[in-house]
Scaffold this motif. Structure first.
Motif, PDB file in Angstrom:
ATOM      1  N   ALA A  84      -8.467 -13.061 -14.917  1.00 21.57           N
ATOM      2  CA  ALA A  84      -9.836 -12.572 -14.797  1.00 21.57           C
ATOM      3  C   ALA A  84     -10.501 -12.393 -16.149  1.00 21.57           C
ATOM      4  CB  ALA A  84      -9.863 -11.245 -14.040  1.00 21.57           C
ATOM      5  N   LEU A  85     -11.785 -12.693 -16.172  1.00 19.48           N
ATOM      6  CA  LEU A  85     -12.666 -12.388 -17.292  1.00 19.48           C
ATOM      7  C   LEU A  85     -13.260 -11.008 -17.036  1.00 19.48           C
ATOM      8  CD1 LEU A  85     -14.352 -13.408 -19.792  1.00 19.48           C
ATOM      9  CD2 LEU A  85     -16.069 -14.122 -18.112  1.00 19.48           C
ATOM     10  N   ILE A  86     -13.149 -10.114 -18.007  1.00 21.48           N
ATOM     11  CA  ILE A  86     -13.676  -8.762 -17.840  1.00 21.48           C
ATOM     12  C   ILE A  86     -14.462  -8.358 -19.078  1.00 21.48           C
ATOM     13  CG2 ILE A  86     -11.969  -7.941 -16.182  1.00 21.48           C
ATOM     14  CD1 ILE A  86     -10.320  -6.845 -18.466  1.00 21.48           C
ATOM     15  N   TYR A  91      -6.452  -3.436 -21.644  1.00 19.89           N
ATOM     16  CA  TYR A  91      -5.241  -2.885 -22.261  1.00 19.89           C
ATOM     17  C   TYR A  91      -4.748  -1.699 -21.418  1.00 19.89           C
ATOM     18  CZ  TYR A  91      -6.269  -5.238 -26.809  1.00 19.89           C
ATOM     19  OH  TYR A  91      -6.510  -6.133 -27.824  1.00 19.89           O
ATOM     20  N   ALA A  92      -4.339  -1.958 -20.208  1.00 19.66           N
ATOM     21  CA  ALA A  92      -3.964  -0.888 -19.288  1.00 19.66           C
ATOM     22  C   ALA A  92      -3.092  -1.449 -18.175  1.00 19.66           C
ATOM     23  CB  ALA A  92      -5.214  -0.236 -18.695  1.00 19.66           C
ATOM     24  N   GLU A  93      -2.517  -0.556 -17.375  1.00 19.89           N
ATOM     25  CA  GLU A  93      -1.694  -0.978 -16.241  1.00 19.89           C
ATOM     26  C   GLU A  93      -2.539  -1.505 -15.093  1.00 19.89           C
ATOM     27  OE1 GLU A  93       2.233   1.483 -15.738  1.00 19.89           O
ATOM     28  OE2 GLU A  93       0.554   2.886 -16.059  1.00 19.89           O
ATOM     29  N   TYR A  94      -3.746  -0.960 -14.938  1.00 18.04           N
ATOM     30  CA  TYR A  94      -4.654  -1.394 -13.875  1.00 18.04           C
ATOM     31  C   TYR A  94      -6.056  -1.549 -14.461  1.00 18.04           C
ATOM     32  CZ  TYR A  94      -1.090  -0.080 -10.443  1.00 18.04           C
ATOM     33  OH  TYR A  94       0.073   0.006  -9.714  1.00 18.04           O
ATOM     34  N   VAL A  95      -6.818  -2.487 -13.904  1.00 14.92           N
ATOM     35  CA  VAL A  95      -8.195  -2.676 -14.350  1.00 14.92           C
ATOM     36  C   VAL A  95      -9.048  -3.096 -13.156  1.00 14.92           C
ATOM     37  CG1 VAL A  95      -7.867  -5.117 -14.995  1.00 14.92           C
ATOM     38  CG2 VAL A  95      -9.676  -3.774 -16.077  1.00 14.92           C
ATOM     39  N   VAL A  96     -10.288  -2.628 -13.142  1.00 14.65           N
ATOM     40  CA  VAL A  96     -11.242  -3.023 -12.106  1.00 14.65           C
ATOM     41  C   VAL A  96     -11.962  -4.291 -12.564  1.00 14.65           C
ATOM     42  CG1 VAL A  96     -13.461  -2.388 -11.075  1.00 14.65           C
ATOM     43  CG2 VAL A  96     -11.571  -0.759 -11.082  1.00 14.65           C
ATOM     44  N   VAL A  97     -12.092  -5.242 -11.643  1.00 12.10           N
ATOM     45  CA  VAL A  97     -12.709  -6.535 -11.953  1.00 12.10           C
ATOM     46  C   VAL A  97     -13.723  -6.892 -10.868  1.00 12.10           C
ATOM     47  CG1 VAL A  97     -12.295  -8.992 -12.377  1.00 12.10           C
ATOM     48  CG2 VAL A  97     -10.534  -7.321 -12.990  1.00 12.10           C
ATOM     49  N   PRO A  98     -14.945  -7.308 -11.241  1.00  2.99           N
ATOM     50  CA  PRO A  98     -15.846  -7.870 -10.237  1.00  2.99           C
ATOM     51  C   PRO A  98     -15.189  -9.084  -9.584  1.00  2.99           C
ATOM     52  CG  PRO A  98     -17.042  -7.390 -12.267  1.00  2.99           C
ATOM     53  CD  PRO A  98     -15.586  -7.236 -12.574  1.00  2.99           C
ATOM     54  N   ALA A  99     -15.208  -9.157  -8.269  1.00  2.00           N
ATOM     55  CA  ALA A  99     -14.519 -10.246  -7.577  1.00  2.00           C
ATOM     56  C   ALA A  99     -15.008 -11.618  -8.021  1.00  2.00           C
ATOM     57  CB  ALA A  99     -14.685 -10.087  -6.062  1.00  2.00           C
ATOM     58  N   ARG A 259     -23.438 -10.932 -20.836  1.00  2.00           N
ATOM     59  CA  ARG A 259     -24.218 -11.656 -19.834  1.00  2.00           C
ATOM     60  C   ARG A 259     -24.275 -10.861 -18.530  1.00  2.00           C
ATOM     61  NH1 ARG A 259     -24.322 -17.853 -20.305  1.00  2.00           N
ATOM     62  NH2 ARG A 259     -23.659 -18.294 -22.445  1.00  2.00           N
ATOM     63  N   PRO A 260     -25.280 -11.139 -17.687  1.00  2.00           N
ATOM     64  CA  PRO A 260     -25.334 -10.465 -16.384  1.00  2.00           C
ATOM     65  C   PRO A 260     -24.160 -10.883 -15.508  1.00  2.00           C
ATOM     66  CG  PRO A 260     -26.972 -12.223 -16.506  1.00  2.00           C
ATOM     67  CD  PRO A 260     -26.418 -12.068 -17.885  1.00  2.00           C
ATOM     68  N   LEU A 261     -23.873 -10.064 -14.503  1.00  2.00           N
ATOM     69  CA  LEU A 261     -22.745 -10.349 -13.615  1.00  2.00           C
ATOM     70  C   LEU A 261     -22.997 -11.560 -12.735  1.00  2.00           C
ATOM     71  CD1 LEU A 261     -21.695  -6.754 -12.472  1.00  2.00           C
ATOM     72  CD2 LEU A 261     -20.700  -8.167 -14.284  1.00  2.00           C
ATOM     73  N   ASP A 262     -24.256 -11.749 -12.291  1.00  2.00           N
ATOM     74  CA  ASP A 262     -24.553 -12.884 -11.421  1.00  2.00           C
ATOM     75  C   ASP A 262     -25.935 -13.432 -11.744  1.00  2.00           C
ATOM     76  OD1 ASP A 262     -26.319 -11.045 -10.222  1.00  2.00           O
ATOM     77  OD2 ASP A 262     -24.830 -10.498  -8.723  1.00  2.00           O
ATOM     78  N   GLY A 263     -26.255 -14.570 -11.121  1.00  2.00           N
ATOM     79  CA  GLY A 263     -27.526 -15.226 -11.387  1.00  2.00           C
ATOM     80  C   GLY A 263     -27.386 -16.308 -12.443  1.00  2.00           C
ATOM     81  N   PRO A 264     -28.511 -16.943 -12.826  1.00  2.00           N
ATOM     82  CA  PRO A 264     -28.476 -18.010 -13.831  1.00  2.00           C
ATOM     83  C   PRO A 264     -27.928 -17.514 -15.167  1.00  2.00           C
ATOM     84  CG  PRO A 264     -30.574 -17.981 -12.663  1.00  2.00           C
ATOM     85  CD  PRO A 264     -29.859 -16.734 -12.261  1.00  2.00           C
ATOM     86  N   SER A 266     -25.020 -16.377 -15.811  1.00  2.00           N
ATOM     87  CA  SER A 266     -24.190 -15.191 -15.640  1.00  2.00           C
ATOM     88  C   SER A 266     -22.704 -15.481 -15.821  1.00  2.00           C
ATOM     89  CB  SER A 266     -24.404 -14.616 -14.246  1.00  2.00           C
ATOM     90  OG  SER A 266     -23.928 -15.531 -13.255  1.00  2.00           O
ATOM     91  N   LYS A 267     -21.927 -14.398 -15.879  1.00  2.00           N
ATOM     92  CA  LYS A 267     -20.476 -14.544 -15.908  1.00  2.00           C
ATOM     93  C   LYS A 267     -19.961 -15.220 -14.643  1.00  2.00           C
ATOM     94  CE  LYS A 267     -20.034 -10.357 -18.662  1.00  2.00           C
ATOM     95  NZ  LYS A 267     -19.618  -8.941 -18.657  1.00  2.00           N
ATOM     96  N   ALA A 268     -20.545 -14.860 -13.495  1.00  2.00           N
ATOM     97  CA  ALA A 268     -20.113 -15.482 -12.246  1.00  2.00           C
ATOM     98  C   ALA A 268     -20.338 -16.990 -12.278  1.00  2.00           C
ATOM     99  CB  ALA A 268     -20.845 -14.862 -11.063  1.00  2.00           C
ATOM    100  N   GLU A 269     -21.459 -17.421 -12.835  1.00  2.00           N
ATOM    101  CA  GLU A 269     -21.754 -18.850 -12.937  1.00  2.00           C
ATOM    102  C   GLU A 269     -20.751 -19.547 -13.844  1.00  2.00           C
ATOM    103  OE1 GLU A 269     -25.946 -20.883 -13.286  1.00  2.00           O
ATOM    104  OE2 GLU A 269     -25.246 -20.404 -15.307  1.00  2.00           O
TER     105      GLU A 269
END
Length: 323
Positions: A84-86, A91-99, A259-264, A266-269
């Motif tokens: 995942a790109l975050i 640097y941790a045991e768990y991390v939250v990631v946008p799907a 960059r924004p999470l979504d849209g033109p 974006s990271k999602a793109e």
């Protein structure tokens, strides 16, 4: 959970912090490995803070297993091996990631090795391919050829049919770049890349910024594209605007983290393009993760020092729970 904390003196140490909970459209990843990047070194010195709302724990890429789902996340993701790109928190045991920023682990790549791919793949593919439009038969110049981004860019350039030129500062890095497919290697301590390449380069991937600006323009061919992704050589520089106009060249400044999470744009793109267009090249063996060292998460300070040294080629990875 355990995570790496930055002390008041910029030293790194392990700390107990609450395990984050995934929000809407997010997943919780149990981290198998985290990649070390130069942006982490800048953040540690207070020069590159995380975007608003992002954890102040360093780490821009991980691999691991999806351990929990937030509202709206696809149930099929639970238990899946991913990388995942975050924007922070790796640097941790768990991390939250946008799907939308999850990537499958490419076939033939181990779960730990996969942590070496998301940030460099997203950076390189979005800059030299999506924005600069590198094509077969063109010449690509990569500054810092021995680093994580540099070693990845060499392979992407060769996979796309380009001639690849790199700059490095040591013979050890020069040797590794040649092994990865670099056609021309220039030692910047002994040679002037602008004089060697004057007017011959179609795309430049530059991590130096101000100090290289004028010489980068000198190296560009007509219609060339200079993509600046770093400022290791300073924030400002002078350029011959007449040369820039005469060559019908473009200077492009880009990053991925903000960059924004979504849209033109974006990271999602970017992540979607990497999965669709670059991952098949990885699975064919044309592009591979380049890993210099794998260390326990508790040795993050040593890992960052290695990344910042002349001894490291490619990526340094940190593994939680390893001793």
């Amino acid at each position: 959970m355990e995570a790496v904390a930055v002390g008041d003196d910029q030293s790194l140490s392990m700390a107990r912090v609450p395990t984050p909970a995934p929000g809407s459209g997010e997943v919780l990843v149990h981290v198998a490995a985290a990649g070390v990047n130069r942006a982490d070194l800048l953040q540690r010195r207070g020069l590159y803070p995380p975007p608003p709302g992002i954890s102040d724990v360093m780490g821009l890429e991980v691999s691991g297993t999806v351990a929990a789902l937030g509202d709206g996340a696809d149930e099929a993701l639970l238990g899946r091996a991913v990388c995942a790109l975050i924007a922070g928190g790796g640097y941790a045991e768990y991390v939250v990631v946008p799907a939308a920023q999850l990537l499958p682990v490419p076939e033939g790549v181990s779960l730990v090795e996969a942590a070496a791919l998301p940030e460099v793949a997203s950076t390189v593919w979005s800059t030299i391919v999506m924005d600069a439009g590198l094509e077969a038969g063109e010449t690509l110049l990569v500054h810092g050829g021995g680093g994580g981004i540099g070693t990845h860019a060499i392979q992407v350039g060769k996979a796309l049919g380009a001639t690849v030129v790199v700059t490095v500062g040591s013979e050890g890095k020069a040797k590794r770049c040649r092994e990865l497919g670099a056609d021309v290697v220039i030692n910047y301590r002994e040679q002037d890349f602008a004089a060697e390449l004057a007017g011959r380069v179609d795309v430049i991937l530059d991590n130096m910024g101000g100090s290289y600006l004028s010489r980068n323009v000198d190296a560009l061919a007509v219609g060339g594209r200079l993509v600046i992704i770093g400022m290791q050589g300073g924030l400002t520089g002078e350029v011959n605007v007449g040369a820039l106009i005469g060559k019908r060249a473009r200077v492009i400044g880009l990053n991925v983290r903000n960059r924004p999470l979504d849209g033109p744009g974006s990271k999602a793109e970017i992540v979607a393009a990497v999965a669709a267009d670059e991952w098949p090249l990885v699975e064919r063996g044309l592009i591979r993760p380049v890993v210099s060292t794998v260390l326990p998460l508790a040795e993050a300070e040593r890992g960052q020092a290695l990344l910042d040294s002349a001894d490291s080629v490619g990526k340094v990875l940190l593994v939680p729970g390893a001793r």
